[in-house]
Enzyme design. Structure first.
Site, PDB file in Angstrom:
ATOM      1  N   ASP A  86       0.835  -1.194   0.000  1.00 39.22           N
ATOM      2  CA  ASP A  86       0.000   0.000   0.000  1.00 39.22           C
ATOM      3  C   ASP A  86       0.871   1.246   0.000  1.00 39.22           C
ATOM      4  OD1 ASP A  86      -2.448   1.222  -0.166  1.00 39.22           O
ATOM      5  OD2 ASP A  86      -3.278   0.226   1.585  1.00 39.22           O
ATOM      6  N   TYR A 124       9.933  -9.299   4.214  1.00 37.14           N
ATOM      7  CA  TYR A 124      10.018  -7.841   4.316  1.00 37.14           C
ATOM      8  C   TYR A 124      11.275  -7.434   5.078  1.00 37.14           C
ATOM      9  CZ  TYR A 124       5.177  -7.259   2.724  1.00 37.14           C
ATOM     10  OH  TYR A 124       4.022  -7.252   1.984  1.00 37.14           O
TER      11      TYR A 124
END
Length: 451
Positions: free
Chosen positions: A97, A157
């Site tokens: 996002d 990540y």
């Protein structure tokens, strides 16, 4: 590379990649096209997320997929005017996002062409037409019903923590006063003892800040009219309009604040402190109920469970005088805000010397903690894995792998993404603001740290 000053920082979210995708209505045939003209492709890519509202098309907002589709139309690979996301059947391996960066991601979509497709040229054409923030690693045909979200087995990540975020709060702030209870508590295990001992050693940091500020004050008192900020040009400052004269007291105030920044900048984490961080992060590994680390109405819902394969601290590195600690998190999928709250929870425990058992308590569905979100501009999707898909590839289709693009991927990371992350922190001071809010908070949001 787009100038950092022209990119508006956006806070990112990480929606759960394993949520069910809503079923689309039956697609009408696109006027002027034939089924034989439809080609489904896979695009491997990386990008810097600044200025983008995530990867997924969300008109009228600027998104990664939106830019890719616009370029494909311009290049003639979508030969119709009424193409929409439904007909494209666009999908991605990991939905990032606002503001999230990516080294390795994948999108799959349909092309509609009126002539045979030379897919070998498409990578070059895309890279020439897209902005330098988006880099395409490869383009190749996809199976007809390929769903990258489901086929992706794991996502990795990286979260960059500035070393100064592990310093204790100022002795004069409310958080420091509250944490005295934690400093005097009984220490039940070695991790607790290491945490408190490393904290005691760091209290002297604020004495260093005081001495530096005392030097500045003495310089000012000697001749305030001739006072010059010794840190001028060292930190980002907003341009001063022509004709504006800064009063001496305002110059002093800025210099005293920048003396604090100077000490932060020169702080280097010690091995014992880094070890405590790593041991706490390890507590996240395994399958847990992460209801306190996302937005949910039901703490007992099975959807709150996630499996974290590993959480590791990398070697701290210095970039333009500031030290950063890379934390790598590997799991099957992640929920909204999960990683940011995981990082914030650990930082809060370390900075307040809270009981280390608070990480385990956060997994209890009967316990609610109002955990803050740490800054999101330092989050980076590093890798995606498709091992099972690659093992099953047949009919001459290509495997999904990034090995032969490592040099270009490293270049994107070092030359674009890392500088953007770090320069944005220096400009906007997002971590400073986050820590300051916590340190000065006088309400009850963080009472769970001192219970």
């Amino acid at each position: 590379m787009t100038s950092i000053s022209k990119r508006k920082n956006q806070q990112e979210h990480i929606p759960a990649e394993d949520l069910e995708t809503p079923k689309l209505p039956k697609r009408e045939k696109i006027e002027g096209t034939k089924e034989s003209n439809k080609v489904r492709i896979i695009i491997l890519l990386g990008y810097s997320g600044y200025g983008y509202h995530g990867i997924q098309i969300n008109n009228p907002l600027k998104t990664i997929e939106g830019d890719v589709v616009a370029v494909l139309k311009k290049l003639g690979y979508l030969k119709t005017n009424n193409i929409d996301a439904e007909h494209l059947c666009i999908a991605r391996a990991a939905r990032t996002d606002k503001g999230v960066h990516t080294l390795r991601n994948l999108i799959s979509l349909n092309l509609f062409v009126d002539k045979p497709l030379d897919i070998s040229l498409l990578k070059t054409e895309l890279n020439e037409a897209l902005c330098s923030q988006i880099r395409v690693w490869s383009v190749f045909p996809a199976p007809k019903y390929f769903n990258p979200r489901i086929s992706c087995e794991s996502r990795t990540y990286e979260y960059l923590i500035p070393s100064f975020a592990l310093l204790p709060p100022k002795p004069s702030c409310p958080l420091f006063k509250k944490m005295q209870k934690n400093l005097s508590r009984k220490l039940d295990n070695e991790l607790e003892r290491n945490l408190v001992y490393s904290m005691n050693d760091l209290i002297s940091f604020w004495n260093t800040v005081k001495l530096k500020q005392k030097e500045i004050q003495e310089m000012f008192d000697t001749n305030k009219d001739a006072f010059t900020n010794p840190f001028k040009g060292m930190f980002y400052e907003k341009p001063i309009p022509a004709g504006i004269v800064i009063p001496p007291q305002a110059k002093l105030k800025k210099a005293l604040k920048q003396a604090e920044y100077y000490c932060y900048m020169n702080y280097r984490i010690k091995e014992d402190r880094l070890k405590v961080l790593q041991q706490l992060l390890k507590k996240y590994e395994g399958r847990h109920n992460f209801h306190n680390f996302t937005v949910t109405d039901d703490s007992t819902s099975p959807s709150n469970y996630r499996f974290i394969e590993s959480v590791t601290c990398g070697t701290p590195f210095v970039y333009e005088n500031w030290e950063w600690i890379p934390v790598t998190i590997k799991g099957n999928s992640f929920m909204l805000n999960q990683i940011r709250k995981m990082m914030a929870h650990v930082l809060m425990i370390i900075r307040s010397c809270a009981p280390t058992g608070l990480i385990d308590k956060a997994f209890d569905p009967n316990i609610t903690m109002n955990i803050s979100k740490s800054p999101g501009h330092v989050l980076l999707l590093k890798d995606i894995k498709f091992s099972s898909y690659n093992d099953s590839v047949t009919d001459g289709l290509e495997k999904i792998q990034f090995d032969c693009f490592e040099e270009d991927i490293l270049s994107l990371k070092i030359k674009t993404i890392y500088p953007d992350i770090i320069k944005l922190e220096q400009k906007e001071k997002l971590f400073f603001s986050f820590l300051s809010y916590i340190d000065q908070h006088t309400g009850h949001q963080f009472d769970y740290l001192f219970g």
